[in-house]
Design an enzyme around this catalytic site. Sequence first.
Site, PDB file in Angstrom:
ATOM      1  N   TYR A 129      15.768  31.141   3.350  1.00 52.37           N
ATOM      2  CA  TYR A 129      14.579  31.892   3.779  1.00 52.37           C
ATOM      3  C   TYR A 129      14.631  32.204   5.267  1.00 52.37           C
ATOM      4  O   TYR A 129      14.917  31.322   6.086  1.00 52.37           O
ATOM      5  CB  TYR A 129      13.305  31.087   3.506  1.00 52.37           C
ATOM      6  CG  TYR A 129      12.906  31.028   2.054  1.00 52.37           C
ATOM      7  CD1 TYR A 129      12.656  32.184   1.331  1.00 52.37           C
ATOM      8  CD2 TYR A 129      12.760  29.804   1.416  1.00 52.37           C
ATOM      9  CE1 TYR A 129      12.274  32.121  -0.001  1.00 52.37           C
ATOM     10  CE2 TYR A 129      12.372  29.736   0.090  1.00 52.37           C
ATOM     11  CZ  TYR A 129      12.138  30.891  -0.614  1.00 52.37           C
ATOM     12  OH  TYR A 129      11.759  30.827  -1.934  1.00 52.37           O
ATOM     13  N   MET A 148      11.368  24.582  -1.046  1.00 52.73           N
ATOM     14  CA  MET A 148      10.583  23.601  -1.812  1.00 52.73           C
ATOM     15  C   MET A 148      11.473  22.680  -2.636  1.00 52.73           C
ATOM     16  O   MET A 148      11.205  21.488  -2.769  1.00 52.73           O
ATOM     17  CB  MET A 148       9.584  24.330  -2.721  1.00 52.73           C
ATOM     18  CG  MET A 148       8.563  23.396  -3.350  1.00 52.73           C
ATOM     19  SD  MET A 148       7.449  24.234  -4.479  1.00 52.73           S
ATOM     20  CE  MET A 148       6.469  25.218  -3.388  1.00 52.73           C
ATOM     21  N   ARG A 173      -9.757   0.299  15.650  1.00 51.69           N
ATOM     22  CA  ARG A 173      -9.725   1.167  14.472  1.00 51.69           C
ATOM     23  C   ARG A 173     -10.794   0.652  13.518  1.00 51.69           C
ATOM     24  O   ARG A 173     -11.880   1.194  13.484  1.00 51.69           O
ATOM     25  CB  ARG A 173      -8.306   1.108  13.881  1.00 51.69           C
ATOM     26  CG  ARG A 173      -7.909   2.290  13.059  1.00 51.69           C
ATOM     27  CD  ARG A 173      -6.448   2.241  12.645  1.00 51.69           C
ATOM     28  NE  ARG A 173      -6.080   1.022  11.920  1.00 51.69           N
ATOM     29  CZ  ARG A 173      -4.902   0.811  11.343  1.00 51.69           C
ATOM     30  NH1 ARG A 173      -3.963   1.735  11.429  1.00 51.69           N
ATOM     31  NH2 ARG A 173      -4.642  -0.311  10.705  1.00 51.69           N
ATOM     32  N   LYS A 195       0.849  -1.199   0.000  1.00 52.26           N
ATOM     33  CA  LYS A 195       0.000   0.000   0.000  1.00 52.26           C
ATOM     34  C   LYS A 195       0.884   1.249   0.000  1.00 52.26           C
ATOM     35  O   LYS A 195       2.089   1.157   0.260  1.00 52.26           O
ATOM     36  CB  LYS A 195      -0.944  -0.021   1.208  1.00 52.26           C
ATOM     37  CG  LYS A 195      -0.254  -0.033   2.557  1.00 52.26           C
ATOM     38  CD  LYS A 195      -1.238  -0.406   3.658  1.00 52.26           C
ATOM     39  CE  LYS A 195      -0.528  -0.569   4.971  1.00 52.26           C
ATOM     40  NZ  LYS A 195      -0.978   0.301   6.019  1.00 52.26           N
TER      41      LYS A 195
HETATM   42  C1  LIG Z   1      -3.539  -4.194   8.256  1.00 52.59           C
HETATM   43  C2  LIG Z   1      -2.062  -4.167   8.057  1.00 52.59           C
HETATM   44  N1  LIG Z   1      -1.387  -5.317   7.985  1.00 52.59           N
HETATM   45  C3  LIG Z   1      -0.056  -5.356   7.805  1.00 52.59           C
HETATM   46  C4  LIG Z   1       0.687  -4.200   7.700  1.00 52.59           C
HETATM   47  C5  LIG Z   1       2.179  -4.300   7.513  1.00 52.59           C
HETATM   48  O1  LIG Z   1       2.854  -3.828   8.630  1.00 52.59           O
HETATM   49  P1  LIG Z   1       4.451  -3.776   8.673  1.00 52.59           P
HETATM   50  O2  LIG Z   1       4.875  -2.777   7.656  1.00 52.59           O
HETATM   51  O3  LIG Z   1       4.753  -3.302  10.051  1.00 52.59           O
HETATM   52  O4  LIG Z   1       4.936  -5.135   8.369  1.00 52.59           O
HETATM   53  C6  LIG Z   1       0.031  -2.973   7.788  1.00 52.59           C
HETATM   54  C7  LIG Z   1       0.803  -1.744   7.715  1.00 52.59           C
HETATM   55  O5  LIG Z   1       0.545  -0.729   8.257  1.00 52.59           O
HETATM   56  C8  LIG Z   1      -1.377  -2.959   7.965  1.00 52.59           C
HETATM   57  O6  LIG Z   1      -2.055  -1.811   8.043  1.00 52.59           O
END
Ligand SMILES: Cc1ncc(COP(=O)(O)O)c(C=O)c1O
Length: 369
Positions: A264, A310, A135, A37
């Site tokens: 700056y 920037m 969460r 992700k």
């Molecule tokens: C639901 C979930 N599983 C697994 C992970 C992976 O975690 P890590 O990067 O600590 O291995 C994340 C990362 O935030 C997550 O949100």
Amino acid sequence: MPQIEGYATWAEVDLGALRANLRQFARRQAAVMAVVKANAYGHGAVPVARAALQAGALWCGVARLDEALELRRAGLACPILILGAVPPSAYAAAIADAISLTVWTSEQVAAAVAAAQQAGRSARLHLKLDSGMHRLGAAPEDVLGLARQIHDTEGAELEGVFSHLACAPDLDPNPSLKQQHIFQQVLGELSAAGLRPTWCHLANTAAALRWPEMDCDLVRIGLGMYGMQPSEVLDLGPGLHPALTWKARIAQVKVVASGEGIGYGHIYAPGRDETIATVSVGYGDGYRRRPGAQVLIDGHTADVVGRVSMDQITLRLPEGAQCRPGDEAVLIGRQGQAEARAETLAAAWGTINYEVTCGISARVPRLYL
Ligand SMILES: Cc1ncc(COP(=O)(O)O)c(C=O)c1O
């Protein structure tokens, strides 16, 4: 890398290191979900997902629908789970592409079933249990009912049950052990009812490193694959190495006279004549405006002085360091014997390594080695 000479700042991702890191986790009993992700924590989702699958990962995990679709559009046919919330109106798009969804309410299950009919194929669902992070997820007492609802409805398949640990990298193991206990209890109820799905998963990198007994069917690995440390108190151990190097080019080197302000707001004025190197990276690239960071130049560690702008930062050249315009400065990575880790930069910025690499902006080209 033909264009590299023209780049002001860029990130180099060592896919060999990433594969080697992933293999360490792929040797386990449980299968591996590569968590890609947020553009693979800034490393580049598609190349990282491909490398992870080559190295033995079975699943890819993302947070959002568009991240999952990006992988499918790139031709990745692996199982993909969206770990986060998807608006029910978009379920059909995921189901049509055989992307697995996370659900935790009865309404979501009903919406997924309706979307499955629309898409003309079964919805693959993972039930998320809130085992203590508070969460996302269903309360432990609601999971069995939801599993039954999915089981009894045509058009939906209970593919997995999972939960996420709130404190896995912390010194105190008790919150994680408590969550694991709740998770196992729920899995026990599901097994007793004949509803335990194929993929039950709890562990992230920190848990996989600390508690192999939490592995279940699948471990979800992000940080460990990138060679990043889970926390100040939990080391990665040997054999896991950072995959990302962030570089920028030196634009100018000059002596600034004692008492003159730099950048700056003139927040820094040297007390003696100092050699200052201006480097082509700034907050537009994700380099934070907060003071206190250091950069490697000519194998030496140089302090960032003056405001981060920037597109540029200014560094005080340390004793013995030589450099010219066009030379490379290393923001994260190694140069000679010196190393600048994402963790060190995170400490200087008062944040965590995840945020540092996720924050490297889209303006920074990623090169794959
Ligand atoms: C639901 C979930 N599983 C697994 C992970 C992976 O975690 P890590 O990067 O600590 O291995 C994340 C990362 O935030 C997550 O949100």
